[in-house]
Design a protein around this motif. Structure first.
Motif, mmCIF file in Angstrom:
data_model
loop_
_atom_site.group_PDB
_atom_site.id
_atom_site.type_symbol
_atom_site.label_atom_id
_atom_site.label_comp_id
_atom_site.label_asym_id
_atom_site.label_seq_id
_atom_site.Cartn_x
_atom_site.Cartn_y
_atom_site.Cartn_z
ATOM 1 N N THR A 292 0.702 -10.332 4.344
ATOM 2 C CA THR A 292 -0.415 -9.987 3.467
ATOM 3 C C THR A 292 -0.224 -10.482 2.044
ATOM 4 O OG1 THR A 292 0.549 -7.853 2.881
ATOM 5 C CG2 THR A 292 -0.959 -7.907 4.768
ATOM 6 N N GLY A 293 1.015 -10.676 1.630
ATOM 7 C CA GLY A 293 1.282 -11.020 0.245
ATOM 8 C C GLY A 293 1.370 -9.770 -0.601
ATOM 9 N N PRO A 294 1.499 -9.948 -1.913
ATOM 10 C CA PRO A 294 1.811 -8.812 -2.782
ATOM 11 C C PRO A 294 0.645 -7.916 -3.147
ATOM 12 C CG PRO A 294 1.668 -10.800 -4.073
ATOM 13 C CD PRO A 294 1.531 -11.215 -2.633
ATOM 14 N N GLY A 295 -0.580 -8.364 -2.972
ATOM 15 C CA GLY A 295 -1.717 -7.573 -3.431
ATOM 16 C C GLY A 295 -1.869 -7.678 -4.941
ATOM 17 N N ALA A 296 -2.547 -6.715 -5.522
ATOM 18 C CA ALA A 296 -2.805 -6.719 -6.965
ATOM 19 C C ALA A 296 -1.578 -6.232 -7.727
ATOM 20 C CB ALA A 296 -4.002 -5.823 -7.271
ATOM 21 N N LEU A 297 -1.604 -6.430 -9.014
ATOM 22 C CA LEU A 297 -0.585 -5.933 -9.935
ATOM 23 C C LEU A 297 0.805 -6.513 -9.650
ATOM 24 C CD1 LEU A 297 -1.691 -2.199 -9.783
ATOM 25 C CD2 LEU A 297 -2.428 -3.913 -11.433
ATOM 26 N N ARG B 268 -16.877 -1.070 -0.848
ATOM 27 C CA ARG B 268 -16.017 -0.475 -1.879
ATOM 28 C C ARG B 268 -14.559 -0.432 -1.425
ATOM 29 N NH1 ARG B 268 -19.391 4.511 -4.523
ATOM 30 N NH2 ARG B 268 -20.886 3.185 -5.602
ATOM 31 N N LEU B 269 -14.342 -0.080 -0.177
ATOM 32 C CA LEU B 269 -12.982 -0.071 0.355
ATOM 33 C C LEU B 269 -12.405 -1.484 0.378
ATOM 34 C CD1 LEU B 269 -13.299 2.480 3.300
ATOM 35 C CD2 LEU B 269 -12.130 2.800 1.120
ATOM 36 N N HIS B 270 -13.246 -2.447 0.723
ATOM 37 C CA HIS B 270 -12.791 -3.842 0.749
ATOM 38 C C HIS B 270 -12.408 -4.315 -0.661
ATOM 39 C CE1 HIS B 270 -12.231 -7.787 2.378
ATOM 40 N NE2 HIS B 270 -13.058 -8.306 1.482
ATOM 41 N N GLN B 271 -13.164 -3.898 -1.664
ATOM 42 C CA GLN B 271 -12.856 -4.273 -3.048
ATOM 43 C C GLN B 271 -11.556 -3.634 -3.523
ATOM 44 O OE1 GLN B 271 -16.377 -3.038 -5.115
ATOM 45 N NE2 GLN B 271 -17.422 -4.999 -4.814
ATOM 46 N N ALA B 272 -11.248 -2.461 -3.017
ATOM 47 C CA ALA B 272 -10.032 -1.753 -3.427
ATOM 48 C C ALA B 272 -8.800 -2.206 -2.642
ATOM 49 C CB ALA B 272 -10.220 -0.251 -3.255
ATOM 50 N N GLN B 273 -8.984 -3.018 -1.624
ATOM 51 C CA GLN B 273 -7.879 -3.411 -0.753
ATOM 52 C C GLN B 273 -6.704 -4.046 -1.503
ATOM 53 O OE1 GLN B 273 -9.067 -5.893 2.487
ATOM 54 N NE2 GLN B 273 -7.026 -5.988 3.359
ATOM 55 N N PRO B 274 -6.915 -4.998 -2.424
ATOM 56 C CA PRO B 274 -5.763 -5.570 -3.127
ATOM 57 C C PRO B 274 -4.976 -4.531 -3.929
ATOM 58 C CG PRO B 274 -7.724 -6.900 -3.508
ATOM 59 C CD PRO B 274 -8.156 -5.659 -2.799
ATOM 60 N N TYR B 275 -5.656 -3.539 -4.485
ATOM 61 C CA TYR B 275 -4.988 -2.513 -5.267
ATOM 62 C C TYR B 275 -4.221 -1.548 -4.357
ATOM 63 C CZ TYR B 275 -7.767 -4.501 -8.913
ATOM 64 O OH TYR B 275 -8.320 -5.392 -9.794
ATOM 65 N N ALA B 276 -4.793 -1.215 -3.208
ATOM 66 C CA ALA B 276 -4.084 -0.367 -2.247
ATOM 67 C C ALA B 276 -2.839 -1.086 -1.728
ATOM 68 C CB ALA B 276 -5.005 0.003 -1.089
ATOM 69 N N LEU B 277 -2.964 -2.378 -1.463
ATOM 70 C CA LEU B 277 -1.817 -3.162 -1.007
ATOM 71 C C LEU B 277 -0.770 -3.270 -2.110
ATOM 72 C CD1 LEU B 277 -0.536 -4.861 1.213
ATOM 73 C CD2 LEU B 277 -1.829 -6.815 0.357
ATOM 74 N N GLY B 278 -1.206 -3.445 -3.346
ATOM 75 C CA GLY B 278 -0.277 -3.489 -4.473
ATOM 76 C C GLY B 278 0.462 -2.174 -4.639
ATOM 77 N N LEU B 279 -0.232 -1.064 -4.493
ATOM 78 C CA LEU B 279 0.400 0.252 -4.590
ATOM 79 C C LEU B 279 1.390 0.454 -3.434
ATOM 80 C CD1 LEU B 279 0.582 2.926 -6.111
ATOM 81 C CD2 LEU B 279 -1.326 3.746 -4.735
ATOM 82 N N PHE B 280 1.011 0.027 -2.239
ATOM 83 C CA PHE B 280 1.911 0.089 -1.087
ATOM 84 C C PHE B 280 3.181 -0.705 -1.368
ATOM 85 C CE2 PHE B 280 3.320 -1.984 2.872
ATOM 86 C CZ PHE B 280 3.610 -0.871 3.655
#
Length: 151
Positions: free
Chosen positions: A119-124, A4-16
């Motif tokens: 890492t790149g931009p992540g999600a969003l 679950r944490l791995h699935q949320a990683q792009p969104y956490a990176l996007g928020l960061f």
């Protein structure tokens, strides 16, 4: 839990990315336009002065690009470099450690943007919209992908 944490990683990176970009852009806006308390507690940086005005311009533009996720890696590279320059040129000569020389924001921004380079931009991010169309082509509804034409 780990999956679950791995699935949320792009969104956490996007928020960061969004938070770091917003904070960096606010520093630039404060220095250039005197908003949010202005530069160094009030006022603006005189136009064209080196390095303050150029640093503020980099902060505003790169912070905005990172915030929306457009050209994230390039903007983060420029922002990270400008903060490394700020640290070593303005802060490090005063004392060795960031806590002693007032360079904590410069050091933190430098490393945060360095992370985004790799890492790149992540999600969003707008990068993902333009990158996805360029890599996959457009779907014409027939189930087939359009192939790019080389000149």
């Amino acid at each position: 839990m780990t999956s679950r944490l791995h699935q949320a990683q792009p969104y956490a990176l996007g928020l960061f990315r969004i938070v770091v970009g917003l904070l960096f852009a606010c520093h630039g806006a404060a220095s250039l336009f005197g908003v949010l308390g202005g530069a160094m507690g009030g006022g603006t940086v005189p136009a064209g002065t080196w390095p303050g005005w150029y640093a503020a311009l980099i902060q505003l533009v790169c912070g905005g690009l990172v915030l929306i996720g457009l050209g994230t890696r390039g903007a983060a590279f420029l922002a990270s470099g400008s903060m490394a320059y700020a640290y070593f040129w303005a802060h490090q000569p005063e004392a060795l450690f960031p806590l002693q020389n007032g360079g904590e924001p410069a050091a933190l921004f430098c490393w945060a943007f360095a992370l985004l380079i790799f890492t790149g931009p992540g999600a969003l991010a707008l990068d993902s919209l333009f990158g996805a169309k360029g890599a996959q082509g457009t779907d014409s509804g027939s189930g087939k992908q359009d192939t790019p034409v080389a000149a």
